[in-house]
Design a protein around this motif. Structure first.
Motif, PDB file in Angstrom:
ATOM      1  N   ALA A 422       0.867  -1.184   0.000  1.00 49.07           N
ATOM      2  CA  ALA A 422       0.000   0.000   0.000  1.00 49.07           C
ATOM      3  C   ALA A 422       0.898   1.226   0.000  1.00 49.07           C
ATOM      4  CB  ALA A 422      -0.910  -0.001   1.223  1.00 49.07           C
ATOM      5  N   ILE A 423       1.065   1.833  -1.183  1.00 50.29           N
ATOM      6  CA  ILE A 423       1.967   2.973  -1.305  1.00 50.29           C
ATOM      7  C   ILE A 423       1.231   4.242  -1.718  1.00 50.29           C
ATOM      8  CG2 ILE A 423       3.984   1.554  -1.826  1.00 50.29           C
ATOM      9  CD1 ILE A 423       3.516   2.079  -4.744  1.00 50.29           C
ATOM     10  N   GLU A 424      -0.084   4.139  -1.863  1.00 50.66           N
ATOM     11  CA  GLU A 424      -0.839   5.325  -2.290  1.00 50.66           C
ATOM     12  C   GLU A 424      -1.457   6.063  -1.122  1.00 50.66           C
ATOM     13  OE1 GLU A 424      -3.631   4.289  -5.259  1.00 50.66           O
ATOM     14  OE2 GLU A 424      -2.169   3.337  -6.586  1.00 50.66           O
ATOM     15  N   ALA A 425      -1.886   5.338  -0.117  1.00 49.46           N
ATOM     16  CA  ALA A 425      -2.562   5.967   1.025  1.00 49.46           C
ATOM     17  C   ALA A 425      -2.000   5.412   2.317  1.00 49.46           C
ATOM     18  CB  ALA A 425      -4.071   5.715   0.944  1.00 49.46           C
ATOM     19  N   GLU A 426      -2.129   6.189   3.388  1.00 47.33           N
ATOM     20  CA  GLU A 426      -1.671   5.752   4.698  1.00 47.33           C
ATOM     21  C   GLU A 426      -2.655   4.751   5.284  1.00 47.33           C
ATOM     22  OE1 GLU A 426      -1.106   9.084   7.169  1.00 47.33           O
ATOM     23  OE2 GLU A 426       0.360  10.075   5.872  1.00 47.33           O
ATOM     24  N   PRO A 427      -2.181   3.820   6.154  1.00 46.59           N
ATOM     25  CA  PRO A 427      -0.783   3.529   6.482  1.00 46.59           C
ATOM     26  C   PRO A 427      -0.084   2.803   5.320  1.00 46.59           C
ATOM     27  CG  PRO A 427      -2.216   1.943   7.554  1.00 46.59           C
ATOM     28  CD  PRO A 427      -3.116   2.926   6.874  1.00 46.59           C
ATOM     29  N   PHE A 428       1.170   3.164   5.075  1.00 46.97           N
ATOM     30  CA  PHE A 428       1.921   2.594   3.960  1.00 46.97           C
ATOM     31  C   PHE A 428       2.482   1.224   4.350  1.00 46.97           C
ATOM     32  CE2 PHE A 428       2.489   7.272   3.518  1.00 46.97           C
ATOM     33  CZ  PHE A 428       1.775   7.426   2.338  1.00 46.97           C
ATOM     34  N   ARG A 429       2.431   0.336   3.400  1.00 46.96           N
ATOM     35  CA  ARG A 429       3.039  -0.995   3.568  1.00 46.96           C
ATOM     36  C   ARG A 429       3.973  -1.206   2.369  1.00 46.96           C
ATOM     37  NH1 ARG A 429       0.896  -4.885   6.813  1.00 46.96           N
ATOM     38  NH2 ARG A 429       1.447  -6.487   5.278  1.00 46.96           N
ATOM     39  N   VAL A 430       5.242  -1.385   2.668  1.00 46.13           N
ATOM     40  CA  VAL A 430       6.254  -1.492   1.610  1.00 46.13           C
ATOM     41  C   VAL A 430       7.052  -2.772   1.824  1.00 46.13           C
ATOM     42  CG1 VAL A 430       8.221  -0.372   0.490  1.00 46.13           C
ATOM     43  CG2 VAL A 430       6.403   1.014   1.497  1.00 46.13           C
ATOM     44  N   ARG A 431       7.308  -3.470   0.720  1.00 51.14           N
ATOM     45  CA  ARG A 431       8.119  -4.674   0.790  1.00 51.14           C
ATOM     46  C   ARG A 431       9.594  -4.285   0.864  1.00 51.14           C
ATOM     47  NH1 ARG A 431       8.063 -10.063  -0.296  1.00 51.14           N
ATOM     48  NH2 ARG A 431       9.920 -10.947  -1.270  1.00 51.14           N
ATOM     49  N   GLY A 432      10.281  -4.789   1.890  1.00 50.26           N
ATOM     50  CA  GLY A 432      11.701  -4.484   2.083  1.00 50.26           C
ATOM     51  C   GLY A 432      12.099  -4.705   3.524  1.00 50.26           C
ATOM     52  N   CYS A 433      13.368  -5.021   3.750  1.00 52.46           N
ATOM     53  CA  CYS A 433      13.859  -5.284   5.112  1.00 52.46           C
ATOM     54  C   CYS A 433      15.058  -4.386   5.376  1.00 52.46           C
ATOM     55  CB  CYS A 433      14.248  -6.757   5.271  1.00 52.46           C
ATOM     56  SG  CYS A 433      14.794  -7.190   6.937  1.00 52.46           S
ATOM     57  N   ILE A 434      14.870  -3.416   6.224  1.00 52.68           N
ATOM     58  CA  ILE A 434      15.951  -2.492   6.544  1.00 52.68           C
ATOM     59  C   ILE A 434      17.057  -3.192   7.330  1.00 52.68           C
ATOM     60  CG2 ILE A 434      14.797  -1.748   8.662  1.00 52.68           C
ATOM     61  CD1 ILE A 434      16.952   0.408   6.280  1.00 52.68           C
ATOM     62  N   LEU A 435      16.723  -4.252   8.082  1.00 52.35           N
ATOM     63  CA  LEU A 435      17.734  -4.990   8.830  1.00 52.35           C
ATOM     64  C   LEU A 435      18.670  -5.739   7.881  1.00 52.35           C
ATOM     65  CD1 LEU A 435      18.952  -6.037  11.451  1.00 52.35           C
ATOM     66  CD2 LEU A 435      17.162  -7.796  11.518  1.00 52.35           C
ATOM     67  N   SER A 436      18.124  -6.362   6.840  1.00 56.08           N
ATOM     68  CA  SER A 436      18.961  -7.065   5.857  1.00 56.08           C
ATOM     69  C   SER A 436      19.861  -6.089   5.113  1.00 56.08           C
ATOM     70  CB  SER A 436      18.072  -7.821   4.871  1.00 56.08           C
ATOM     71  OG  SER A 436      17.279  -8.775   5.540  1.00 56.08           O
ATOM     72  N   VAL A 437      19.336  -4.909   4.827  1.00 58.87           N
ATOM     73  CA  VAL A 437      20.149  -3.884   4.158  1.00 58.87           C
ATOM     74  C   VAL A 437      21.323  -3.484   5.049  1.00 58.87           C
ATOM     75  CG1 VAL A 437      20.131  -1.494   3.357  1.00 58.87           C
ATOM     76  CG2 VAL A 437      18.262  -3.024   2.735  1.00 58.87           C
ATOM     77  N   MET A 438      21.058  -3.319   6.335  1.00 63.24           N
ATOM     78  CA  MET A 438      22.124  -2.923   7.251  1.00 63.24           C
ATOM     79  C   MET A 438      23.171  -4.031   7.405  1.00 63.24           C
ATOM     80  SD  MET A 438      22.840  -0.237   8.973  1.00 63.24           S
ATOM     81  CE  MET A 438      24.598  -0.407   8.855  1.00 63.24           C
ATOM     82  N   GLU A 439      22.730  -5.265   7.466  1.00 63.36           N
ATOM     83  CA  GLU A 439      23.668  -6.382   7.566  1.00 63.36           C
ATOM     84  C   GLU A 439      24.545  -6.479   6.321  1.00 63.36           C
ATOM     85  OE1 GLU A 439      21.105  -9.422  10.452  1.00 63.36           O
ATOM     86  OE2 GLU A 439      21.064  -9.659   8.275  1.00 63.36           O
ATOM     87  N   ARG A 440      23.927  -6.271   5.151  1.00 57.51           N
ATOM     88  CA  ARG A 440      24.718  -6.322   3.918  1.00 57.51           C
ATOM     89  C   ARG A 440      25.723  -5.169   3.859  1.00 57.51           C
ATOM     90  NH1 ARG A 440      24.119  -7.871  -1.565  1.00 57.51           N
ATOM     91  NH2 ARG A 440      26.184  -7.524  -2.466  1.00 57.51           N
ATOM     92  N   ALA A 441      25.331  -3.997   4.306  1.00 59.73           N
ATOM     93  CA  ALA A 441      26.262  -2.865   4.336  1.00 59.73           C
ATOM     94  C   ALA A 441      27.425  -3.134   5.286  1.00 59.73           C
ATOM     95  CB  ALA A 441      25.517  -1.594   4.744  1.00 59.73           C
ATOM     96  N   ASP A 442      27.144  -3.769   6.413  1.00 61.78           N
ATOM     97  CA  ASP A 442      28.213  -4.110   7.361  1.00 61.78           C
ATOM     98  C   ASP A 442      29.183  -5.114   6.752  1.00 61.78           C
ATOM     99  OD1 ASP A 442      29.628  -4.047   9.664  1.00 61.78           O
ATOM    100  OD2 ASP A 442      28.253  -5.268  10.847  1.00 61.78           O
ATOM    101  N   GLU A 443      28.659  -6.089   6.029  1.00 64.60           N
ATOM    102  CA  GLU A 443      29.534  -7.062   5.359  1.00 64.60           C
ATOM    103  C   GLU A 443      30.391  -6.390   4.295  1.00 64.60           C
ATOM    104  OE1 GLU A 443      26.893  -9.992   3.869  1.00 64.60           O
ATOM    105  OE2 GLU A 443      26.334 -10.772   5.852  1.00 64.60           O
ATOM    106  N   GLU A 444      29.808  -5.456   3.546  1.00 65.38           N
ATOM    107  CA  GLU A 444      30.585  -4.736   2.542  1.00 65.38           C
ATOM    108  C   GLU A 444      31.687  -3.906   3.194  1.00 65.38           C
ATOM    109  OE1 GLU A 444      30.581  -4.815  -0.680  1.00 65.38           O
ATOM    110  OE2 GLU A 444      28.922  -6.233  -0.878  1.00 65.38           O
TER     111      GLU A 444
END
Length: 978
Positions: A422-444
């Motif tokens: 749901a990206i048009e109206a609130e509350p927004f629901r977006v597919r994605g994991c900020i924790l996985s992004v942070m873990e990958r950045a730490d590995e890099e």
């Protein structure tokens, strides 16, 4: 006959010339081009042409280049590949000539440029490539790769050639070989004319006499059947214009007419026009296929225009932006996709979305895809990210984190399906994991540190980014504590633990020293008050109670103020409190063994690093990780090895020498500490390392700032082995069953003993060996000086957090173990030893010496007793002397010799008659009786020594076991017992 073939002259001249010519008839080699054609009387005889090595090699190269051009004309790529390989081989053969000439010839560079252009044109012609057969298509790919690699050696010359090509390079070559031969003949003619004109006038007659035998003196007597008459020749000569031909070759060379020149020019002009038409047609087709994209021109880079995402007048809404986003993502991972261009397109799409106010949901979705595209920018997992991409990645992650923390109406998660977004109206629901992004950045980030030179400023600059990573992890921790699941919280806690556990908290120990001084001052004040109350009766008590956390807690008489300061300092100890909080949450909530195991190991490491020995030891024992660690993954096993090493160093600082040795034994015994701690790869002899396995091992290496000093580790291990091994060797000097506590320590001793001349110690190992030899004879001062000096302090001891405390501890341990060694070595010489004398010899307090000797007596290591009134230790003569020990060893050897001989004879019993009848043979009844008598006597001696309190080494085992153990002992010693 002579008048027919030779010119007019004397008979002697003609005879001599004929004889000389008959002797010099030689079969000539074939030549490519003859510059001068000279007709003489001996025309039927072919002369040899002598050519230099340069001409031969260059002619060979030109022939191969000619074949290469022919194959290019018919577009036979496989033959072009073969001919190119022949060309490279021919160049290698010509290497000596090329070096003399000063470089690769220009025609060779021209051939490489033409071949490169041909391959590039063929490769860019996609329709033409599809029509190629399988062999030519494969050859084209191979040829393109080989030519690129080969041309790297000639980059400068190729660039120079392209800037200033040869005259006529921009024009097309003639179609047929006839025109080419014509041009070559013209060049030859001009060369001949120049050569003739350069000859001086006075030398002309001589040259003519050498090369041409026509003229006035010759030709008049020629036969009418073969040669024209003199009048004909004279008329022909007279018909030549002044300044005309100097030889007959120039006369017969082909001359180009004006018509032929015009035809050549027309053909060249037609080819130019045809090529221009083809280029215009290709450009039109490319524009139709690629739309509005333009080809990048050479020279300075021009300012790039922003790509047009949508057609003019298109209404920008969520559906249109999502469609464009999916189109961009559809090209992700495909061959030929420009990754940097994809990142730029996503950034432009985000700008358009924000300009049209499509909401934070759309912005977060695009940001997730931008970060994923940055991670995919480098396709090779073994290499690290570029600096500019790393900066972009951190920027976009920070922006995403800011949006998620500031807006509670956005929910992101990996379990959100694309259909339920749901990206048009609130509350927004977006597919994605900020924790996985942070873990990958730490590995890099770890990979970037691994790729840097550890001793360069680049590593220091890159290490500064760790602060940014820690800030992002802390912010992510706060975000997930409010909105994340328990498993996600455990993951982010572990990520923060791995950034904290190996860092030493110096601020804590600075304050701890201040507290310790305050506590001591309060204790002294309290004791002074007691002294005044007791009318001068002073009772000194030096008691230091160290808590389990390694801190000095105040005595009961220290006052309430010191207690409050200790409690306050515990609250201020940030790293310990943080580690305790994070680890306990993981212990309670984690459902996976890996996260819990790594958290326990990090917790133990942190305790050991800060000197909390009892807490670290108890946590390791209660976890039972030593029983199950072999089933864990390799990074966890590496962390276990690092934890055990740190635990051993902590035990050494705390004075537990035996525990320190046991903790370091497994790491140091195999000589692979560097590899086990993931601090580098060992080069093994006669072992070929698999490239793939080597890449995997390199990715597991620890960054340099997390390394443990290997020289410090080895020194602690060897010193611990010395403090344990030297007293044990002195106590079991004549024991054949003596075992080795440390094999590596014994190896260092043996290496030192093999040296014919032992100089002063230089390396750390030599210092420890020299100290061991001094301890053997009880010289504790020399032992201490070898272990603690300026060189060893700089290499090892100053690396400890509390270096002075560690040095005092080592000095005290050396004194105590030297005392034990002295008593073991010289106890048989003394009848009694005074306690005061021993205390003065080893500079120890009387109670300490009394305690050490009492422990030795209780453990039955020393046969002695205390005489309390005189404060002396009385030795018991229970131990055999050195002569008695040698006699016992000799009797043992003789008994073993007899037993072995009997066993050998028993094996041969079927083929010999030694034991066929009792009393016969070499070892009959009398020999057996003598053997049994010796055995009884031997057992009696053992019983005697057992009664005296020391006992013989074989007293508690039967005869067979004792003999077998003796055999093993002698074999280990390395000499023959026979």
């Amino acid at each position: 006959m002579s008048s027919r073939f030779f010119a007019t002259g004397s008979d002697s001249e003609s005879e001599s010339s004929s004889e000389s010519e008959e002797q010099t008839v030689v079969q000539a080699k074939s030549t490519v081009t003859t510059k001068v054609f000279a007709f003489s009387d001996d025309e039927e005889e072919t002369k040899r042409v002598v050519r230099s090595a340069k001409d031969k090699r260059f002619e060979e190269l030109q022939n191969v280049i000619k074949q290469l051009r022919n194959h290019k004309k018919i577009k036979d790529i496989s033959k072009v590949l073969e001919t190119f390989e022949d060309l490279t081989k021919a160049l290698q053969k010509s290497q000596k000539v090329i070096e003399k000439e000063g470089g690769v010839p220009r025609f060779y560079i021209r051939a490489l440029v033409e071949l490169e252009d041909f391959i590039n044109e063929t490769w860019e012609d996609r329709e033409g490539r599809k029509k190629l057969n399988k062999v030519n298509s494969k050859a084209l790919t191979t040829m393109r790769q080989k030519l690129r690699k080969y041309n790297r050696d000639f980059e400068a010359k190729i660039a120079s050639y392209r800037e200033n090509p040869d005259v006529g390079d921009e024009q097309e070559a003639p179609e047929d070989d006839r025109d080419k031969s014509d041009s070559e003949s013209d060049d030859d003619d001009e060369a001949v004319q120049k050569k003739k004109s350069a000859v001086p006038a006075d030398a002309a007659p001589d040259m003519k006499s050498q090369f041409l035998k026509g003229g006035d003196s010759e030709g008049s007597d020629d036969s009418d059947l073969d040669w024209p008459s003199d009048s004909d020749s004279e008329s022909s000569d007279s018909s030549e214009p002044e300044g005309g031909y100097t030889n007959m070759a120039a006369k017969f060379l082909k001359k180009t007419t004006a018509a032929e020149e015009a035809a050549k020019a027309a053909r060249k002009q037609e080819k130019k026009e045809r090529k221009a038409r083809e280029q215009r047609r290709e450009e039109e087709e490319r524009e139709l296929e690629e739309g509005e994209w333009t080809e990048v021109q050479r020279g300075a880079p021009m300012a790039m225009e922003k790509p047009k995402m949508f057609a003019k007048g298109t209404e920008i809404n969520h559906a249109v932006v999502l469609k464009k986003l999916n189109e961009i993502l559809a090209a992700r991972g495909k061959k030929g996709t420009d990754r940097s261009e994809q990142i730029m397109l996503l950034g432009e799409l985000r700008r358009i979305s924000e300009e049209n106010n499509l909401g934070l949901g759309m912005t977060v979705k695009i940001l997730f895809n931008i970060v994923a595209s940055i991670f995919d920018y480098n396709p090779n997992i073994a290499t690290c990210m570029k600096d500019e991409m790393w900066a972009k990645c951190i920027t976009y992650i920070t922006e995403t984190m800011d949006i998620l923390i500031d807006n509670t109406n956005i929910f992101v998660g990996a379990n959100v399906l694309e259909e339920s977004e749901a990206i048009e109206a609130e509350p927004f629901r977006v597919r994605g994991c900020i924790l996985s992004v942070m873990e990958r950045a730490d590995e890099e980030f770890i990979k970037m540190l691994q790729a840097c030179d550890a001793h360069s400023t680049e590593y220091v600059e890159r290490l500064k980014d760790e602060k940014k990573i820690e800030v992002l992890v802390v912010r992510l921790q706060k975000y997930l504590e409010e909105r994340g699941t328990s498993q996600e919280i455990c993951r982010v806690y572990l990520r923060r633990i791995e950034h904290v556990y190996y860092k030493y908290d110096y601020e804590h120990y600075k304050t701890a020293d201040l507290i310790r001084k305050t506590v001591e001052q309060k204790e002294e004040e309290a004791k002074d008050g007691e002294v005044e109350a007791k009318d001068g009766k002073v009772e000194r008590k030096d008691e230091e109670v160290e808590g389990k956390d390694g801190e000095v807690t105040p005595q009961e008489k220290g006052g309430e103020e010191a207690k409050d300061m200790v409690e306050e300092q515990k609250q201020k100890e940030k790293t310990a409190v943080i580690m305790d909080k994070l680890c306990k949450y993981i212990y309670a909530k984690d459902t996976t063994d890996r996260i819990r195991t790594r958290a326990i190991l990090c917790h133990i490491y942190h305790h050991a690093l800060h000197g909390r020995w009892y807490e670290a030891r108890d946590l390791m024992l209660m976890s039972h990780l030593q029983d199950t660690i072999q089933h864990s993954d390799v990074p966890t096993q590496i962390l276990y090895n690092r934890t055990m090493v740190q635990l051993g160093l902590c035990a050494f600082r705390y004075g537990n020498i035996k525990d320190a040795h046991n903790a370091l034994l497994d790491i140091q015994s195999g000589g692979r500490a560097k590899e086990l701690l993931a601090q580098g790869l060992l080069m093994q002899r006669n072992v070929e390392r698999d490239p793939e396995r080597e890449k995997i091992e390199k990715r597991r290496q620890m960054p340099f700032h997390m390394h443990i000093n290997l020289e410090l580790l080895e020194c602690v291990y060897l010193v611990s082995a010395m403090l344990l091994e030297i007293p044990y060797m002195a106590a079991h000097e004549f024991d054949a069953r003596r075992r080795m506590i440390s094999k590596s320590f014994h190896h260092q001793l043996r290496v030192s003993e093999r040296q014919p001349l032992v100089g002063p110690p230089e390396s750390m190992r030599e210092h420890v060996v020299a100290a061991s030899k001094a301890m053997k004879i009880g010289d504790w001062r020399a032992c201490r000086d070898f272990i603690i000096n300026e060189k060893m302090n700089g290499k090892v001891w100053d690396l400890f957090p509390e270096a002075e405390k560690v040095r005092d501890l080592i000095s005290r341990k050396i004194q105590e173990e030297s005392l034990r060694t002295y008593l073991f070595t010289y106890s048989a010489i003394y009848d009694s030893l005074c306690l005061v004398t021993l205390a003065e010899m080893f500079e120890l307090d009387g109670p300490v010496v009394h305690s050490i000797i009492s422990k030795m007596i209780i453990n039955e290591e020393l046969a002695a007793s205390w005489d309390e009134p005189t404060q002396t230790v009385v030795m018991h003569r229970s131990e055999p002397t050195r002569l008695q020990n040698l006699a016992l060893q000799l009797s043992d050897k003789l008994a073993n010799l007899v037993d072995n001989n009997e066993r050998i004879l028993e094996v041969k019993q079927g083929t010999s008659a030694f034991y066929t009848r009792q009393g016969e043979g070499r070892f009959g009844r009398q020999g057996k009786e003598r053997h049994h008598q010796g055995k009884e006597r031997h057992q009696g001696q053992s019983g005697y020594h057992q009664q005296q309190g020391r006992g013989y080494q074989g007293q508690r085992r039967d005869r067979g076991d004792r003999d077998r153990d003796h055999n093993k002992g002698y074999q280990n010693k390395g000499y023959n017992r026979w």
